[in-house]
Design an enzyme around this catalytic site. Structure first.
Site, PDB file in Angstrom:
ATOM      1  N   GLU A  66     -28.720 -46.986  -3.504  1.00  0.00           N
ATOM      2  CA  GLU A  66     -28.659 -46.232  -4.749  1.00  0.00           C
ATOM      3  C   GLU A  66     -27.238 -45.715  -4.943  1.00  0.00           C
ATOM      4  O   GLU A  66     -26.467 -45.591  -3.990  1.00  0.00           O
ATOM      5  CB  GLU A  66     -29.661 -45.074  -4.760  1.00  0.00           C
ATOM      6  CG  GLU A  66     -29.554 -44.116  -3.590  1.00  0.00           C
ATOM      7  CD  GLU A  66     -30.702 -43.114  -3.560  1.00  0.00           C
ATOM      8  OE1 GLU A  66     -31.190 -42.709  -4.626  1.00  0.00           O
ATOM      9  OE2 GLU A  66     -31.116 -42.734  -2.453  1.00  0.00           O
ATOM     10  N   ASP A  76     -21.276 -38.203  13.075  1.00  0.00           N
ATOM     11  CA  ASP A  76     -21.217 -39.653  13.310  1.00  0.00           C
ATOM     12  C   ASP A  76     -19.803 -40.116  13.632  1.00  0.00           C
ATOM     13  O   ASP A  76     -19.605 -41.234  14.122  1.00  0.00           O
ATOM     14  CB  ASP A  76     -21.735 -40.416  12.092  1.00  0.00           C
ATOM     15  CG  ASP A  76     -21.007 -40.016  10.809  1.00  0.00           C
ATOM     16  OD1 ASP A  76     -19.848 -40.432  10.639  1.00  0.00           O
ATOM     17  OD2 ASP A  76     -21.608 -39.301   9.989  1.00  0.00           O
ATOM     18  N   ASP A 134     -21.929 -23.588  15.198  1.00  0.00           N
ATOM     19  CA  ASP A 134     -22.353 -23.381  13.814  1.00  0.00           C
ATOM     20  C   ASP A 134     -21.111 -23.114  12.972  1.00  0.00           C
ATOM     21  O   ASP A 134     -20.294 -22.249  13.315  1.00  0.00           O
ATOM     22  CB  ASP A 134     -23.320 -22.201  13.772  1.00  0.00           C
ATOM     23  CG  ASP A 134     -23.962 -21.986  12.410  1.00  0.00           C
ATOM     24  OD1 ASP A 134     -23.400 -22.447  11.405  1.00  0.00           O
ATOM     25  OD2 ASP A 134     -25.030 -21.357  12.368  1.00  0.00           O
ATOM     26  N   TYR A 178     -19.037 -44.731   1.979  1.00  0.00           N
ATOM     27  CA  TYR A 178     -19.326 -43.293   2.043  1.00  0.00           C
ATOM     28  C   TYR A 178     -18.135 -42.538   2.625  1.00  0.00           C
ATOM     29  O   TYR A 178     -17.673 -41.535   2.062  1.00  0.00           O
ATOM     30  CB  TYR A 178     -20.572 -43.060   2.897  1.00  0.00           C
ATOM     31  CG  TYR A 178     -20.952 -41.603   3.074  1.00  0.00           C
ATOM     32  CD1 TYR A 178     -21.958 -41.021   2.306  1.00  0.00           C
ATOM     33  CD2 TYR A 178     -20.313 -40.807   4.026  1.00  0.00           C
ATOM     34  CE1 TYR A 178     -22.299 -39.685   2.466  1.00  0.00           C
ATOM     35  CE2 TYR A 178     -20.646 -39.471   4.189  1.00  0.00           C
ATOM     36  CZ  TYR A 178     -21.639 -38.918   3.418  1.00  0.00           C
ATOM     37  OH  TYR A 178     -21.974 -37.594   3.572  1.00  0.00           O
ATOM     38  N   GLU A 235     -19.201 -29.486  14.465  1.00  0.00           N
ATOM     39  CA  GLU A 235     -20.528 -30.121  14.483  1.00  0.00           C
ATOM     40  C   GLU A 235     -21.449 -29.263  15.345  1.00  0.00           C
ATOM     41  O   GLU A 235     -21.121 -28.915  16.481  1.00  0.00           O
ATOM     42  CB  GLU A 235     -20.432 -31.540  15.043  1.00  0.00           C
ATOM     43  CG  GLU A 235     -21.752 -32.193  15.385  1.00  0.00           C
ATOM     44  CD  GLU A 235     -22.681 -32.336  14.195  1.00  0.00           C
ATOM     45  OE1 GLU A 235     -23.861 -31.919  14.316  1.00  0.00           O
ATOM     46  OE2 GLU A 235     -22.241 -32.863  13.151  1.00  0.00           O
ATOM     47  N   GLN A 248     -32.688 -30.444  14.676  1.00  0.00           N
ATOM     48  CA  GLN A 248     -33.193 -31.585  13.919  1.00  0.00           C
ATOM     49  C   GLN A 248     -33.625 -32.715  14.851  1.00  0.00           C
ATOM     50  O   GLN A 248     -33.260 -32.742  16.031  1.00  0.00           O
ATOM     51  CB  GLN A 248     -32.097 -32.111  12.978  1.00  0.00           C
ATOM     52  CG  GLN A 248     -30.843 -32.511  13.710  1.00  0.00           C
ATOM     53  CD  GLN A 248     -29.583 -32.386  12.891  1.00  0.00           C
ATOM     54  OE1 GLN A 248     -28.511 -32.347  13.442  1.00  0.00           O
ATOM     55  NE2 GLN A 248     -29.673 -32.302  11.581  1.00  0.00           N
ATOM     56  N   ASP A 261     -19.482 -32.394   5.215  1.00  0.00           N
ATOM     57  CA  ASP A 261     -20.387 -33.506   5.485  1.00  0.00           C
ATOM     58  C   ASP A 261     -21.648 -33.012   6.182  1.00  0.00           C
ATOM     59  O   ASP A 261     -22.218 -33.693   7.037  1.00  0.00           O
ATOM     60  CB  ASP A 261     -19.675 -34.556   6.349  1.00  0.00           C
ATOM     61  CG  ASP A 261     -20.442 -35.869   6.425  1.00  0.00           C
ATOM     62  OD1 ASP A 261     -21.081 -36.239   5.422  1.00  0.00           O
ATOM     63  OD2 ASP A 261     -20.416 -36.514   7.492  1.00  0.00           O
TER      64      ASP A 261
END
Length: 360
Positions: A350, A198, A252, A174, A217, A145, A273
Site C-alpha cells: 500500500e 531494525d 525509553d 521506507y 531503542e 511487545q 521510527d
C-alpha cells in the site's frame, strides 16, 4: 494440523429456485460420501451442510437474492486431488444448472487456517494480505511487545512487532523516505533516531559521514533478532552498540528526550521510527495521540532551528487518521511547518505517507 478453506461463488442476474438447483448437485455430494443436513433459514434461501470422511465439511448456500456460495473445509493432509475434483464437478454442474443466469464465478485459493506459520496480516486500511511466508526465523516477547521475524520468498525476512508488519529486507524505500528521500546532506551533522531497532536507518546514515548519530531503542531483543536475521537491512551496524560516529542507547526515549530538553541539547535531524502503539505506561502517555503529541513536542524542542524532523505517517488510504495527525502538528508548543511524501513500500502493499517538519 491446519485447515484448508476453499470458496466458490456464483453471482447471478436473478434469484433461482433452490430446490431444482440443489437437486442437480446431490449426486455429486453422494459420490463423495457426504451426508446432507438441511438447516432452517426462515425463508432466506437454502442452507445445507455436507459432512464426509476425514473431517470434510461443505456448506452450500443458495441465497434468496441471487448468489450461490460453496465453502469446503478440510485438513491439509486430505487428498487434495479429490477435493479439486469435487470443486470442479460442482462448478461444472452449476454452470449447466444456472446457464444464462451467471454474471460472475469466483473461485479462490484455499485459505489456510491454524497453520504453524501465519501467512495472513492486515494492511493499515483493513485489508487482508497473504504473504508467501514459509518460516518463523525468530520470535521473542520483550517487556514491551511480541517480536517476530518471518521469512518471505519474495520480500526476504520481515520484522513484525505485535502483529504489525514493520519492515522487510526489500523495503529500502521506507528507509530512504524516512531519512528525507535522498535529498539531505548528513555530513558533519548531529542525528537522533527514535526507535529504528531494525538498524536500517542507522546503517544508511553512517554512510553519509555524520558527526554523530544517537539511536534510542527500548528493546534490545529487537536489535538482537535483527542483527542475526535482518542483515540485508542492517549489515553489521548492530554488532556493536557504539562506533566512530554512532551510539545505540537501550532505553525509553521519553525520559531521554526530556533530559535533552533540560540540557538544551540540539540535533540537526530527528528521525522518529517508533511503533505506532505507545510503549510507555506513564499517565501522561495513556492515549495514543497524547503519546504521539508528546514525542512530537519533545522532538521539536531538541531540533536545531534549521533542523528537520522526519517520521512515517500511515497508509495513504487512511485520510482521516492522517488529518488527525496533521492536527497534532498544529498543536505543538513550538509551531512547525510540514510537508509529506507518498511512497510505495514493497512489503506493505500500500502507499505510505512520510512527514517532514521544521520550526517556523
Amino acid at each position: 494440523m491446519a485447515l484448508l478453506h476453499y470458496t466458490l461463488d456464483f453471482s447471478l442476474s436473478a434469484a433461482v429456485d433452490s430446490s431444482s438447483t440443489v437437486a442437480g448437485l446431490l449426486s455429486i455430494f453422494h459420490e463423495q460420501e457426504l451426508t446432507e443436513t438441511v438447516h432452517d433459514t426462515n425463508g432466506h434461501g437454502y442452507l445445507a451442510t455436507f459432512v464426509g470422511k476425514n473431517g470434510r465439511l461443505v456448506i452450500l448456500r443458495v441465497h434468496s437474492h441471487g448468489l450461490v456460495t460453496i465453502d469446503l473445509q478440510c485438513y491439509e493432509e486430505d487428498n487434495i486431488a479429490q477435493l479439486d475434483n469435487l470443486l470442479n464437478a460442482l462448478e461444472k454442474k452449476l454452470k449447466v444448472l444456472l446457464n444464462g443466469n451467471i454474471t460472475r464465478i469466483k473461485k479462490l485459493p484455499a485459505l489456510v487456517r491454524g497453520a504453524t506459520v501465519d501467512r495472513y496480516w492486515p494492511t493499515a486500511d483493513g485489508r487482508i494480505v497473504e504473504y508467501d511466508i514459509d518460516q518463523v526465523v525468530y520470535e521473542e516477547d520483550s517487556d514491551y511487545q511480541n517480536i517476530k521475524i518471518l521469512h518471505s520468498r519474495q520480500y526476504g525476512n520481515i520484522l513484525v512487532l505485535d502483529g504489525d508488519v514493520n519492515l522487510a529486507e526489500s523495503d529500502f524505500a521506507y528507509t530512504q523516505a524516512i531519512t528525507g528521500g535522498g535529498r539531505e546532506n548528513y555530513a558533519g551533522k548531529e542525528v537522533l533516531i527514535l526507535g529504528g531497532g531494525d538498524g536500517g536507518i542507522l546503517a544508511e546514515l553512517v554512510k553519509k559521514k555524520p558527526k554523530m548519530i544517537t539511536m534510542v531503542e527500548i528493546s534490545f531483543k529487537v536489535i538482537d533478532g535483527c542483527k542475526m536475521y535482518m542483515r540485508k537491512t542492517c549489515g553489521d551496524i548492530l554488532d556493536n552498540l557504539k562506533g566512530d560516529c554512532y551510539q545505540i542507547l537501550i532505553e525509553d526515549c521519553v525520559p531521554l528526550l526530556k533530559k535533552y530538553v533540560l540540557e538544551g541539547r540540539l540535533f540537526d535531524y530527528v528521525i522518529n521510527d517508533l511503533t505506532a502503539i505507545p510503549i510507555s505506561t506513564a499517565p501522561e502517555e495513556d492515549s495514543t495521540w497524547e503519546f504521539l503529541r508528546l514525542i512530537l513536542d519533545l522532538s521539536i524542542q531538541v531540533l536545531h532551528p534549521r533542523g528537520k524532523y522526519f517520521t512515517q505517517g500511515n497508509s495513504a488510504a487512511l485520510t482521516e487518521a492522517l488529518s488527525l495527525y496533521e492536527e497534532q502538528l498544529g498543536k505543538l508548543l513550538c509551531p512547525v511547518d510540514f510537508c509529506k511524501d507518498v511512497v510505495c513500500v514493497p512489503s506493505y502493499l500500500e502507499q505510505w505517507v512520510f512527514y517532514t517538519a521544521w520550526k517556523k
